[in-house]
Enzyme design. Structure first.
Site, short mmCIF file in Angstrom:
data_model
loop_
_atom_site.label_atom_id
_atom_site.label_comp_id
_atom_site.label_asym_id
_atom_site.label_seq_id
_atom_site.Cartn_x
_atom_site.Cartn_y
_atom_site.Cartn_z
N SER A 1 1.55 -9.68 -0.86
CA SER A 1 1.27 -8.24 -0.78
C SER A 1 1.50 -7.64 0.60
O SER A 1 1.72 -6.44 0.72
CB SER A 1 -0.16 -7.97 -1.24
OG SER A 1 -1.06 -8.75 -0.50
N LYS B 1 0.81 -1.22 0.00
CA LYS B 1 0.00 0.00 0.00
C LYS B 1 0.84 1.27 0.00
O LYS B 1 0.43 2.30 -0.51
CB LYS B 1 -0.94 0.01 1.21
CG LYS B 1 -2.02 -1.09 1.17
CD LYS B 1 -3.02 -0.84 0.07
CE LYS B 1 -4.21 -1.79 0.17
NZ LYS B 1 -5.16 -1.62 -0.96
N GLU C 1 -9.63 5.72 3.24
CA GLU C 1 -10.40 4.63 3.81
C GLU C 1 -9.44 3.49 4.06
O GLU C 1 -8.38 3.42 3.43
CB GLU C 1 -11.50 4.19 2.83
CG GLU C 1 -11.05 3.15 1.78
CD GLU C 1 -10.04 3.70 0.77
OE1 GLU C 1 -9.94 4.92 0.64
OE2 GLU C 1 -9.36 2.88 0.13
#
Lengths: 238, 394
Positions: free
Chosen positions: B380, B91, B113
């Site tokens: 990830s 991210k 969010e």
């Protein structure tokens, strides 16, 4: 000035909603705006969110809402306000035909900007339904011109940045926004979002042709107030 | 296959677009214009590249999981170690890029969010680094199940708003962030965390995440002298998957597989396998597949991983599915848990529950492939945040 009361369709349930619709129609509305409840209403504040959830929990659907409208004629014209997804699920052509049957002659789609509206506008024009566009204080001059050119019936002017809901005063800069909008408008202008009392309405005299009052009425229903009386007071200020 | 998507209106084939209230339209136009500038601005790109190298720790390794491969007895499995990026997930690639973009827009306040909390942590981190105010919306159910990440965001100076509406998960966090943005659009940039939302977000987030696939491609070529046979990534909104897939789109022989959350099984109502079970509609500003009922109301979803617990999916994935370039499967909660344990025991790597879905897919496929074939799994994120969930289930 025209008073446009907003009610969330099917709130708190189907029968009581029909009763409210009748009450509001008798109390001095010029046009009725009926919200189609949606699970994820991003343009709405807590009051309308809550009413939408309540209506959905009571089994409200677009189909049942149209049936209620068919069974509850009013002297005033009615417009639907919705988010796009329930309309897509119903089917645009089927919806426009059912709206005519239910004597709902206008449609506001909160998440359909002009860029995405070609097909809807063509279909609505062909069906004789007014597709009503929203204008916002952040709309550029070019966007306001496009909105003015595409809207049918009236322009829905969003009074402020933010979601629907009762506010203290009117937003700063509203008068200048409305005069920019007036300069390009070819139809009447109705102002909504945050309009909740007679004082707000009186302040808009000379600047708008109509006012939409929504969350104030939903709150009144929630609190068990006399809905007819609330609407009469608002109508007197118009 | 042409990779020049989206078009000027933000469409990937029939998916995407810009379905938002009028109030936001000008901000999206400004964002698209600003992004267009920075894309061609060497100074911006150098700033970002420097941060990715020196702050995030890129390039992340491409690791050959030898013991796992031996246990499964088939294709060789490589892990793209996004879990080793600063803050513990991919991210940060997007959060840093968009935080730099926020500065370029002249805005001082950022909202985001978060589902699993990884995007919230990454954005809070980027905001701390660049001196931006940060507000993160998080569903109250996710606040409970990803408590550690809430503590991290607090420490990083972000304000975490607990969202109590709807299903109290990622979907509702996005609703609330959009409401904030409508009210504060003139001062605030919304750092969308996945390849979802109105144009230009699915494109911007993809571009910032493509570093994953670009590195993987180079690393495979350098190490093996050829491209992988299969590339696997988990898909909630789909940002790590798009970042991994996109640089391989023109390599027709590379099989691309997205793995959605099968929850308790896709014949129950408790899953988040949007591309496997959903129908096309419009939510959160874009046209894509959605988990919805016949009347167009969005349905509740379930996944053991908060980051995949979402009833929508990025429009580019919808396009890749329909065009047939990528395929999409699902793994259940139990399969993800098994994969997490397997990877921990065999390689000493605890993956995030999200990433464990991709690992699970690889464990199913590897034994059916030849030993000279290769699978790359996008790992990830790291699993520290999930230990309480894993323990609770055990």
């Amino acid at each position: 000035m025209a008073l446009v009361p907003y009610l969330t369709g099917g709130f708190p349930n189907r029968d009581v909603f029909a009763h409210h619709l009748h009450t509001v129609a008798q109390a001095g509305a010029d046009l009725l705006e009926i919200g189609v409840p949606f699970s994820d209403p991003i343009a709405d504040g807590p009051t309308i969110q809550h009413s939408s959830q309540t209506a959905l929990a009571a089994g409200a659907t677009l189909d049942s809402l149209l049936q209620t409208l068919r069974a509850t004629p009013t002297p005033q014209p009615r417009v639907l306000m919705s988010y796009l997804n329930p309309l897509l699920a119903y089917g645009p052509q089927r919806l426009l035909a059912a709206m005519r049957d239910a004597d709902a002659t206008g449609l506001i789609i909160a998440d359909l900007p002009v860029e995405e509206s070609d097909e809807w506008l063509t279909m609505a024009d062909a069906a004789g339904i007014d597709l009503i566009f929203l204008a916002a204080p952040t709309s550029t001059p070019a966007r306001l011109r496009e909105i003015a050119a595409r809207t049918r019936g009236f322009i829905y002017a969003v009074s402020r940045l933010g979601t629907t809901g009762v506010q203290g005063g009117l937003a700063d800069g509203l008068a200048s926004f409305l005069s920019r909008l007036r300069a390009v408008a070819q139809t009447p202008i109705a102002v909504g979002f945050g309009i909740s009392n007679a004082e707000h309405i009186r302040a808009l005299h000379g600047q708008a042709d109509g006012v939409v009052v929504g969350s104030r009425l939903v709150s009144a229903i929630d609190a068990g107030e006399d809905l007819g009386e609330v609407v009469r007071e608002l109508a007197e200020a118009c | 296959m042409s990779t020049i998507v989206p078009d000027a209106r933000g469409y990937f084939g029939a998916f995407g677009g810009r379905y938002v209230p009028e109030t936001l339209m000008h901000a999206l136009e400004q964002l698209a214009a600003a992004y267009d500038e920075v894309k061609r601005d060497p100074a911006f790109q150098a700033d970002l590249a420097s941060l990715l190298r020196n702050y995030v720790g890129r390039p992340t390794p491409l690791y050959f999981a030898e013991r796992l491969t031996r246990q499964l007895g088939g294709a060789r499995i490589f892990l793209k170690r996004e879990d080793l990026a600063h803050t513990g997930a991919h991210k940060i690639n997007n959060s840093l890029g968009q935080a730099l973009l926020t500065r370029r827009l002249g805005k001082k306040r950022v909202i985001a969010e978060t589902g699993a909390g990884q995007h919230g942590v990454a954005t809070a981190t980027a905001c701390a680094l660049l001196g931006l105010e940060c507000v993160v919306y998080m569903g109250s159910d996710d606040v409970k199940r990803q408590r550690l990440n809430v503590l991290r965001m607090d420490l990083l100076g972000a304000k975490v708003v607990h969202v109590e509406s709807g299903s109290r998960t990622l979907k509702d966090a996005i609703n609330e962030a959009m409401r904030d943005w409508v009210a504060n659009v003139q001062t605030t940039h919304y750092v969308v965390g996945s390849v979802v939302g109105p144009h230009p977000f699915p494109m911007i987030v993809r571009d910032f995440q493509c570093v994953i696939g670009r590195e993987t491609r180079e690393q495979m070529l350098a190490r093996e002298g050829r491209l992988p046979d299969v590339v696997v990534a988990c898909v909630g909104g789909g940002s790590n998957a798009i970042g991994m897939f996109h640089p391989f789109l023109n390599d027709a022989k590379v099989q691309l597989i997205g793995v959605e959350a099968g929850g308790r099984g896709i014949d129950t109502n408790e899953h988040a396998a949007t591309l496997s079970t959903g129908r096309v509609g419009v939510l959160h500003g874009a046209r894509s597949y959605l988990i919805q009922d016949a009347a167009g109301q969005i349905l509740g979803t379930h996944s053991i991983s908060a980051g995949l617990d979402y009833p929508g999916v990025g429009p580019e994935h919808a396009w890749l599915k329909v065009s047939g370039r990528a395929e999409y499967n699902f793994c259940t909660d139990d399969e993800a848990l098994d994969a997490l344990r397997l990877l921990a025991a065999s390689e000493g790597i605890i993956p995030a529950l999200e990433s464990a879905h991709a690992v699970a897919q690889a464990t199913k496929m590897a034994p059916m492939l030849a030993r000279d074939q290769t699978i790359v799994v996008c790992l990830s994120g790291r699993g520290d945040k999930d230990l309480e969930i894993v323990e609770g289930v055990v």
